[in-house]
Enzyme design. Structure first.
Site, PDB file in Angstrom:
ATOM      1  N   CYS A 277      12.666 -55.681  -3.691  1.00 47.67           N
ATOM      2  CA  CYS A 277      13.490 -56.245  -3.894  1.00 47.67           C
ATOM      3  C   CYS A 277      14.798 -57.105  -4.635  1.00 47.67           C
ATOM      4  O   CYS A 277      14.825 -58.441  -4.082  1.00 47.67           O
ATOM      5  CB  CYS A 277      12.137 -56.773  -6.297  1.00 47.67           C
ATOM      6  SG  CYS A 277      11.020 -56.265  -6.360  1.00 47.67           S
TER       7      CYS A 277
HETATM    8  N1  LIG Z   1       7.215 -54.007  -5.500  1.00 44.41           N
HETATM    9  C1  LIG Z   1       7.309 -53.990  -6.261  1.00 44.41           C
HETATM   10  O1  LIG Z   1       8.259 -53.498  -6.739  1.00 44.41           O
HETATM   11  C2  LIG Z   1       7.690 -55.640  -6.698  1.00 44.41           C
HETATM   12  C3  LIG Z   1       8.092 -56.009  -7.753  1.00 44.41           C
HETATM   13  C4  LIG Z   1       8.374 -57.371  -8.371  1.00 44.41           C
HETATM   14  C5  LIG Z   1       7.374 -58.853  -7.174  1.00 44.41           C
HETATM   15  N2  LIG Z   1       6.853 -57.921  -6.091  1.00 44.41           N
HETATM   16  C6  LIG Z   1       6.989 -58.782  -5.213  1.00 44.41           C
HETATM   17  O2  LIG Z   1       5.857 -58.731  -4.953  1.00 44.41           O
HETATM   18  C7  LIG Z   1       5.377 -58.954  -3.470  1.00 44.41           C
HETATM   19  C8  LIG Z   1       4.334 -58.093  -2.626  1.00 44.41           C
HETATM   20  O3  LIG Z   1       5.384 -56.706  -2.812  1.00 44.41           O
HETATM   21  P1  LIG Z   1       4.312 -55.506  -2.805  1.00 44.41           P
HETATM   22  O4  LIG Z   1       5.374 -54.723  -3.291  1.00 44.41           O
HETATM   23  O5  LIG Z   1       3.291 -55.318  -3.269  1.00 44.41           O
HETATM   24  O6  LIG Z   1       4.056 -55.458  -1.393  1.00 44.41           O
HETATM   25  P2  LIG Z   1       3.352 -54.204   0.167  1.00 44.41           P
HETATM   26  O7  LIG Z   1       3.951 -54.224   1.286  1.00 44.41           O
HETATM   27  O8  LIG Z   1       3.214 -53.097  -1.097  1.00 44.41           O
HETATM   28  O9  LIG Z   1       1.609 -54.687  -0.392  1.00 44.41           O
HETATM   29  C9  LIG Z   1       1.384 -56.743   0.609  1.00 44.41           C
HETATM   30  C10 LIG Z   1       0.241 -56.116   0.702  1.00 44.41           C
HETATM   31  O10 LIG Z   1      -0.393 -57.864   1.452  1.00 44.41           O
HETATM   32  C11 LIG Z   1      -1.265 -57.310   2.940  1.00 44.41           C
HETATM   33  N3  LIG Z   1      -0.813 -58.383   3.163  1.00 44.41           N
HETATM   34  C12 LIG Z   1      -0.194 -58.312   3.941  1.00 44.41           C
HETATM   35  N4  LIG Z   1      -0.528 -59.947   4.916  1.00 44.41           N
HETATM   36  C13 LIG Z   1      -1.582 -60.827   4.351  1.00 44.41           C
HETATM   37  C14 LIG Z   1      -2.857 -60.863   4.221  1.00 44.41           C
HETATM   38  N5  LIG Z   1      -2.110 -62.235   5.070  1.00 44.41           N
HETATM   39  N6  LIG Z   1      -3.791 -61.687   3.195  1.00 44.41           N
HETATM   40  C15 LIG Z   1      -3.832 -60.044   2.889  1.00 44.41           C
HETATM   41  N7  LIG Z   1      -3.238 -59.433   3.101  1.00 44.41           N
HETATM   42  C16 LIG Z   1      -2.161 -59.030   3.191  1.00 44.41           C
HETATM   43  C17 LIG Z   1      -0.407 -55.780   3.455  1.00 44.41           C
HETATM   44  O11 LIG Z   1      -1.345 -55.140   4.228  1.00 44.41           O
HETATM   45  C18 LIG Z   1       0.080 -55.012   1.969  1.00 44.41           C
HETATM   46  O12 LIG Z   1      -1.327 -54.436   1.788  1.00 44.41           O
HETATM   47  C19 LIG Z   1       7.035 -59.610  -2.727  1.00 44.41           C
HETATM   48  O13 LIG Z   1       7.037 -61.208  -3.010  1.00 44.41           O
HETATM   49  C20 LIG Z   1       7.439 -58.740  -3.495  1.00 44.41           C
HETATM   50  O14 LIG Z   1       9.415 -59.120  -3.467  1.00 44.41           O
HETATM   51  C21 LIG Z   1       7.354 -56.518  -5.699  1.00 44.41           C
END
Ligand SMILES: NC(=O)c1ccc[n+]([C@@H]2O[C@H](COP(=O)([O-])OP(=O)(O)OC[C@H]3O[C@@H](n4cnc5c(N)ncnc54)[C@H](O)[C@@H]3O)[C@@H](O)[C@H]2O)c1
Length: 438
Positions: A277
């Site tokens: 992030c």
């Molecule tokens: N990790 C954090 O602390 C956090 C906090 C707030 C916001 N975010 C935001 O949330 C979003 C997700 O982050 P995250 O940390 O959960 O990511 P992550 O990488 O942990 O998880 C994302 C998941 O999406 C899957 N994926 C990718 N493409 C796909 C598709 N086309 N169809 C289905 N699944 C698909 C991946 O395999 C993965 O399991 C990002 O935009 C991030 O900036 C993250």
């Protein structure tokens, strides 16, 4: 069915926990959300392209530290949560929550390819009355400029035939106090009907829902929050560099400053920014601002300072080694903590990786300890985590504390006399000649 009837039916299905919820992307954000909806009695289907993740979920196994195996297994066993890679099943959902990654390209431009792929899958089977919510962090305008036209290309109208909203995720991995339920959720729809539907949905699961007037405001809220952190961390990192030159303990300064009961909030220096992030989101904002002819000077400056921190840490390692008359080249340097922050297993963008790369370039022999990251494949090398006590017994020339996981006990390290560069103030209150604080 009239638009009003669509809306009414969706609200009723949400209120009665009859709505079928699909969560796309089962990572740090999507899995806790899916489990929370399932715990509230909804029927939830998790969608992911990664078969190993869907397989683990269906077997009741959690791969996210914040999701307890017990809670996950319960909702899987009760039939409230299942996971699949078959995007065709999106057609059966009343609500679709998109939680896929939003990284940067090498050029530091937004990479919306995961969002676009997910929205293509949603669009392929979009039906009347569906509520689509984007949760991935992104620049203001993504929902109405990118997502809405892709969905409307099928002939249905947003905020009338189907509903569309943005709701930023604020989850803080590893935070024992704040979780999906007690972190207030900001919701901005494309219109009133969309906001109302999304607010009703989160109202079933989250204690406080904050409605805003548009998707753009909701998108900007998240970027303000994370830019605020990036800029303040940049400021305090610069203060740390300044304090070192002036021979003042920056940690003591911050501890005393934070006794002010108003108008001050402590931020701490460190080896650099990490995670998915804070190092990334401000670039989404500055990219979009540039399209409007606006340069985000605070973001750029903070970025410069924050990204220079790993270099500074390596300079401090050189200084520490100098006290024992050794160069970095050929010295054994032990890095403590690879995950980007305390008590998580996430090493995305971790500054420890930069520190390791820089030290390796200067000829250091590297080892590391991190109970959360048993193996490290990076920069063409593979290393295995060494138990900290064993590492101390092998007497490296220098140790660098990059992440202060709660599991670490530094007593023997300090006693060993090994030069220690402490980038996290993990050795607070200890005085020893071998401690070099950031
Ligand atoms: N990790 C954090 O602390 C956090 C906090 C707030 C916001 N975010 C935001 O949330 C979003 C997700 O982050 P995250 O940390 O959960 O990511 P992550 O990488 O942990 O998880 C994302 C998941 O999406 C899957 N994926 C990718 N493409 C796909 C598709 N086309 N169809 C289905 N699944 C698909 C991946 O395999 C993965 O399991 C990002 O935009 C991030 O900036 C993250």
């Amino acid at each position: 069915m009239s638009p009003n009837a669509n809306h009414q039916q969706l609200l009723e299905r949400i209120a009665g926990r009859k709505a079928h919820i699909g969560v796309i992307g089962l990572g740090y954000v999507g899995l806790p959300l899916a489990v929370e909806f399932a715990r509230q009695g909804f029927s939830v289907t998790g969608f992911d392209v990664d078969e190993s993740k869907t397989g683990q979920i269906n077997a009741g196994k959690s791969y996210i530290p914040d999701v307890s195996e017990k809670e996950l297994a319960e909702v899987v066993k009760s039939g409230h949560l299942r996971a699949t890679t078959k995007m065709g099943e999106l057609a059966q959902m009343d609500v679709i929550d998109i939680c896929v990654p939003t990284p940067l390209r090498k050029t530091k431009d937004p990479d919306l390819s995961y969002v676009v792929k997910s929205v293509e899958a949603v669009a392929a089977s979009l039906k009347r009355g569906q509520l689509v919510i984007l949760e991935s962090t992104t620049y203001p305008g993504t929902t109405d400029e990118v997502v809405q036209p892709m969905l409307e290309a099928q002939g249905l109208k947003a905020d009338a035939d189907f509903f569309l909203a943005f709701s930023p995720e604020r989850v803080d991995p590893g935070n024992a106090k704040f979780n999906t339920r007690n972190i207030p959720k900001v919701v901005g729809g494309l219109g009133k009907a969309s906001t109302e539907a999304a607010a009703a949905l989160y109202g079933t699961t989250v204690d406080t829902v904050v409605q805003v007037s548009s998707t753009r405001v909701a998108e900007m809220v998240k970027l303000l929050e994370n830019t605020f952190r990036a800029v303040n961390i940049g400021m305090v990192n610069e203060l740390a560099l300044m304090c070192h030159k002036m021979d003042i303990d920056v940690w003591e300064v911050i501890d005393a400053a934070k006794t002010k009961p108003f108008g001050f909030m402590p931020f701490y220096p460190g080896p650099g920014l990490g995670g998915h992030c804070i190092p990334i989101d401000p670039h989404y904002l500055s990219w979009k601002a540039r399209q409007h002819g606006f340069e985000c000077r605070f973001i750029d400056l903070a970025g410069q300072v924050n990204s220079s921190m790993p270099d500074y840490v390596v300079e401090r390692v050189a200084e520490a080694l100098n006290t024992v008359k050794k160069p970095i080249n050929g010295s054994r340097v032990h890095v403590i903590g690879i995950a980007y922050k305390r008590d998580v297993n996430d090493m995305r963008e971790s500054p420890s990786l930069d520190v390791i790369e820089l030290l390796r370039k200067r000829g250091a022999e590297l080892s590391y300890s991190d109970p959360w990251v048993p193996e490290l494949r990076h920069d063409g090398h593979t290393l295995t985590s060494v138990d900290l006590e064993k590492a101390v017994a092998s007497r490296p020339d220098c140790a660098v504390i990059c992440t202060d996981h709660a599991a670490f006990n530094f007593d023997n390290l300090v006693k060993s006399g090994v030069a220690i560069v402490d980038t996290r103030n993990a050795l607070k209150d200890r005085q020893a000649a071998n401690i070099f604080r950031l």
